[in-house]
Design a protein around this motif. Structure first.
Motif, PDB file in Angstrom:
ATOM      1  N   ALA A 142       0.831  -1.211   0.000  1.00 43.35           N
ATOM      2  CA  ALA A 142       0.000   0.000   0.000  1.00 43.35           C
ATOM      3  C   ALA A 142       0.865   1.260   0.000  1.00 43.35           C
ATOM      4  O   ALA A 142       0.516   2.259  -0.624  1.00 43.35           O
ATOM      5  N   GLN A 143       2.003   1.194   0.689  1.00 40.28           N
ATOM      6  CA  GLN A 143       2.917   2.357   0.684  1.00 40.28           C
ATOM      7  C   GLN A 143       3.443   2.600  -0.732  1.00 40.28           C
ATOM      8  O   GLN A 143       3.494   3.748  -1.199  1.00 40.28           O
ATOM      9  N   ILE A 144       3.805   1.534  -1.427  1.00 38.46           N
ATOM     10  CA  ILE A 144       4.289   1.712  -2.806  1.00 38.46           C
ATOM     11  C   ILE A 144       3.169   2.314  -3.658  1.00 38.46           C
ATOM     12  O   ILE A 144       3.377   3.268  -4.411  1.00 38.46           O
ATOM     13  N   ALA A 145       1.955   1.757  -3.495  1.00 40.10           N
ATOM     14  CA  ALA A 145       0.821   2.261  -4.291  1.00 40.10           C
ATOM     15  C   ALA A 145       0.580   3.738  -4.006  1.00 40.10           C
ATOM     16  O   ALA A 145       0.418   4.539  -4.932  1.00 40.10           O
ATOM     17  N   ALA A 146       0.595   4.114  -2.726  1.00 37.60           N
ATOM     18  CA  ALA A 146       0.329   5.514  -2.360  1.00 37.60           C
ATOM     19  C   ALA A 146       1.408   6.424  -2.926  1.00 37.60           C
ATOM     20  O   ALA A 146       1.118   7.498  -3.456  1.00 37.60           O
ATOM     21  N   GLN A 147       2.655   5.959  -2.849  1.00 37.46           N
ATOM     22  CA  GLN A 147       3.754   6.801  -3.359  1.00 37.46           C
ATOM     23  C   GLN A 147       3.650   6.962  -4.887  1.00 37.46           C
ATOM     24  O   GLN A 147       3.887   8.033  -5.428  1.00 37.46           O
ATOM     25  N   SER A 151      -0.678   9.810  -3.302  1.00 35.26           N
ATOM     26  CA  SER A 151      -1.889   9.977  -2.506  1.00 35.26           C
ATOM     27  C   SER A 151      -1.520   9.966  -1.032  1.00 35.26           C
ATOM     28  O   SER A 151      -0.669   9.173  -0.613  1.00 35.26           O
ATOM     29  N   ASP A 152      -2.196  10.794  -0.225  1.00 27.76           N
ATOM     30  CA  ASP A 152      -1.910  10.811   1.219  1.00 27.76           C
ATOM     31  C   ASP A 152      -2.345   9.509   1.876  1.00 27.76           C
ATOM     32  O   ASP A 152      -1.783   9.077   2.879  1.00 27.76           O
ATOM     33  N   ALA A 153      -3.411   8.922   1.330  1.00 27.55           N
ATOM     34  CA  ALA A 153      -3.948   7.697   1.940  1.00 27.55           C
ATOM     35  C   ALA A 153      -4.597   6.851   0.857  1.00 27.55           C
ATOM     36  O   ALA A 153      -5.259   7.386  -0.039  1.00 27.55           O
ATOM     37  N   VAL A 154      -4.394   5.521   0.930  1.00 34.75           N
ATOM     38  CA  VAL A 154      -5.047   4.647  -0.048  1.00 34.75           C
ATOM     39  C   VAL A 154      -5.912   3.606   0.653  1.00 34.75           C
ATOM     40  O   VAL A 154      -5.590   3.130   1.744  1.00 34.75           O
ATOM     41  N   ARG A 155      -7.015   3.285  -0.006  1.00 36.48           N
ATOM     42  CA  ARG A 155      -7.923   2.238   0.474  1.00 36.48           C
ATOM     43  C   ARG A 155      -7.811   1.022  -0.426  1.00 36.48           C
ATOM     44  O   ARG A 155      -7.437   1.134  -1.603  1.00 36.48           O
ATOM     45  N   LEU A 156      -8.227  -0.112   0.116  1.00 33.09           N
ATOM     46  CA  LEU A 156      -8.294  -1.331  -0.693  1.00 33.09           C
ATOM     47  C   LEU A 156      -9.585  -1.326  -1.508  1.00 33.09           C
ATOM     48  O   LEU A 156     -10.659  -1.087  -0.952  1.00 33.09           O
ATOM     49  N   TYR A 157      -9.496  -1.596  -2.808  1.00 39.04           N
ATOM     50  CA  TYR A 157     -10.706  -1.846  -3.602  1.00 39.04           C
ATOM     51  C   TYR A 157     -11.071  -3.327  -3.475  1.00 39.04           C
ATOM     52  O   TYR A 157     -12.138  -3.666  -3.013  1.00 39.04           O
ATOM     53  N   HIS A 158     -10.153  -4.197  -3.882  1.00 39.03           N
ATOM     54  CA  HIS A 158     -10.349  -5.626  -3.624  1.00 39.03           C
ATOM     55  C   HIS A 158      -9.049  -6.396  -3.834  1.00 39.03           C
ATOM     56  O   HIS A 158      -8.078  -5.866  -4.385  1.00 39.03           O
ATOM     57  N   ASN A 316     -13.230  -1.697   2.734  1.00 40.95           N
ATOM     58  CA  ASN A 316     -12.244  -0.860   2.016  1.00 40.95           C
ATOM     59  C   ASN A 316     -11.405  -0.066   3.015  1.00 40.95           C
ATOM     60  O   ASN A 316     -11.415   1.170   3.008  1.00 40.95           O
ATOM     61  N   PRO A 317     -10.680  -0.767   3.884  1.00 44.26           N
ATOM     62  CA  PRO A 317      -9.910  -0.051   4.895  1.00 44.26           C
ATOM     63  C   PRO A 317      -8.784   0.780   4.280  1.00 44.26           C
ATOM     64  O   PRO A 317      -8.306   0.475   3.183  1.00 44.26           O
ATOM     65  N   ILE A 318      -8.386   1.794   5.001  1.00 46.30           N
ATOM     66  CA  ILE A 318      -7.180   2.530   4.611  1.00 46.30           C
ATOM     67  C   ILE A 318      -5.984   1.628   4.905  1.00 46.30           C
ATOM     68  O   ILE A 318      -5.812   1.152   6.027  1.00 46.30           O
ATOM     69  N   CYS A 319      -5.197   1.349   3.887  1.00 47.07           N
ATOM     70  CA  CYS A 319      -4.049   0.445   4.054  1.00 47.07           C
ATOM     71  C   CYS A 319      -2.751   1.222   4.229  1.00 47.07           C
ATOM     72  O   CYS A 319      -1.740   0.668   4.655  1.00 47.07           O
ATOM     73  N   TRP A 320      -2.758   2.467   3.818  1.00 47.71           N
ATOM     74  CA  TRP A 320      -1.600   3.329   4.007  1.00 47.71           C
ATOM     75  C   TRP A 320      -2.073   4.754   4.158  1.00 47.71           C
ATOM     76  O   TRP A 320      -2.941   5.155   3.385  1.00 47.71           O
ATOM     77  N   PRO A 321      -1.594   5.531   5.123  1.00 55.94           N
ATOM     78  CA  PRO A 321      -0.612   5.143   6.133  1.00 55.94           C
ATOM     79  C   PRO A 321      -1.260   4.311   7.230  1.00 55.94           C
ATOM     80  O   PRO A 321      -2.457   4.450   7.496  1.00 55.94           O
ATOM     81  N   PRO A 322      -0.481   3.465   7.900  1.00 54.80           N
ATOM     82  CA  PRO A 322      -1.073   2.522   8.849  1.00 54.80           C
ATOM     83  C   PRO A 322      -1.704   3.208  10.054  1.00 54.80           C
ATOM     84  O   PRO A 322      -2.668   2.700  10.603  1.00 54.80           O
TER      85      PRO A 322
END
Ligand code: AKG
Length: 328
Positions: A142-147, A151-158, A316-322
């Motif tokens: 999720a950190q790689i995806a956000a970077q 994005s400041d924060a990313v959620r899981l779609y699936h 769809n939790p926020i996965c980054w930042p923890p």
């Protein structure tokens, strides 16, 4: 026009009314497979490594994988990036073992033994599988995806477990923008193979740079037949579009943007090409007003969320930042 109901083949406005496996069976039927197949070849052997404990895996997946500015810029220009050593061989073999167990339980076939021809899929596995949860909600991915999408924060779609069996045909040319009914382009899929993928196994292949999607805007999507896949391939060939079709090393993961055009060739090895594909999106996105059948059974991934709503549910939790609290 389809004869049954006189609805044009390009009309995808109706909702998908079957499950996700039926969606994949339909989707891969849209691929052109007219090229002569080659004989199957043996897949590379799996590494003989010690399998880590669950807590060792969690620790590994929590450690950051810092990206350079050059890598982020390359992703933004090309729409995809392949990163090596995202997972250790031990963590991957542990994941592979679990995915095979899950696929066997669901489909009654060992994806490495004798099963042929199909593109199998399982999704939302993380909900009741603690080991899968560690990989899917992994701070590292999720950190790689956000970077990459800044994005400041990313959620899981699936999550999506994808097993392309030996002899299964191509994945058609497409981008994911239609698959995810989100009103944002801050969407990225981490495609994590659980074995090395030589060319013969059909690695995910990306057309680049990202904006080549504009070249195929005028190609009409068709919900039956292979016209769309062939149309995109023809436009790309005519315009000499570059395609990165290269093997994946063990531990290598690709990340692609939802406007990145990609495809995969047949699996011409004797082992299933098994992948865990997790999609993340920037927090704050909404569901588009009119999702189509190409978005499959998306409501399963966001229970209680309707068209136009904020794309937020317990799934769809926020996965980054923890440390970021979920604002539900
Ligand atoms: O695994 C494949 O062949 C296709 C996967 C894909 O298109 C995706 O994860 O976006």
């Amino acid at each position: 026009m389809s004869r049954d109901n006189e609805i044009p083949d390009s009309d995808v406005s109706q909702a998908w009314d079957q499950d996700n496996q039926a969606w994949w069976d339909w989707y891969v039927s849209l691929a052109d497979n007219t090229a002569e197949p080659y004989p199957l070849e043996p897949a590379p052997p799996l590494p003989d490594v010690a399998i880590p404990s669950e807590s060792e895996v969690i620790e590994e997946l929590a450690a950051p994988y810092p990206l350079t500015d050059e890598q982020v810029e390359r992703f933004q220009k090309n729409g995809y990036i392949k990163l090596k050593n995202v997972f250790s061989a031990g963590a991957l073999m542990k994941l592979r073992r679990e995915l095979i167990r899950l696929l066997q339980a669901e489909f009654g076939v060992d994806p490495d033994q004798g099963a042929r021809d199909r593109f199998l899929s399982l999704e939302m596995i993380w909900l009741d599988n603690p080991l899968l949860k560690a990989y899917v909600l992994s701070p590292r991915l999720a950190q790689i995806a956000a970077q990459l999408i800044q994005s400041d924060a990313v959620r899981l779609y699936h999550d999506n477990v994808l097993a392309k069996q030996p002899e299964c045909g191509r994945t058609p040319w497409h981008f994911d923008d239609h698959h995810f009914p989100l009103d944002t382009n801050d969407v990225v899929t981490a495609w994590a193979p659980v074995q090395a993928i030589p060319l013969a196994m059909g690695p995910l292949a990306f057309a680049y740079p990202l904006d080549v999607h504009r070249l195929v805007n005028a190609v009409t999507f068709e919900k039956s037949g292979t016209g769309y896949d062939r149309g995109v391939a023809e436009v790309f060939a005519r315009n000499n579009v570059a395609v990165d079709q290269t093997p994946f090393e063990l531990g290598e993961v690709s990340f692609h943007h939802n406007l990145s055009f990609h495809t995969a060739s047949r699996n011409l090895t004797d082992r299933s090409r098994i992948v865990l594909a997790n999609t993340y999106y920037g927090d704050g996105a909404r569901i588009v007003n009119s999702p189509t059948m190409v978005s499959g059974d998306w409501q399963k991934f966001m229970p209680g969320v309707g068209p136009g709503d904020l794309a937020v549910s317990e799934f769809n939790p926020i996965c980054w930042p923890p440390e970021r609290p979920d604002h539900e």
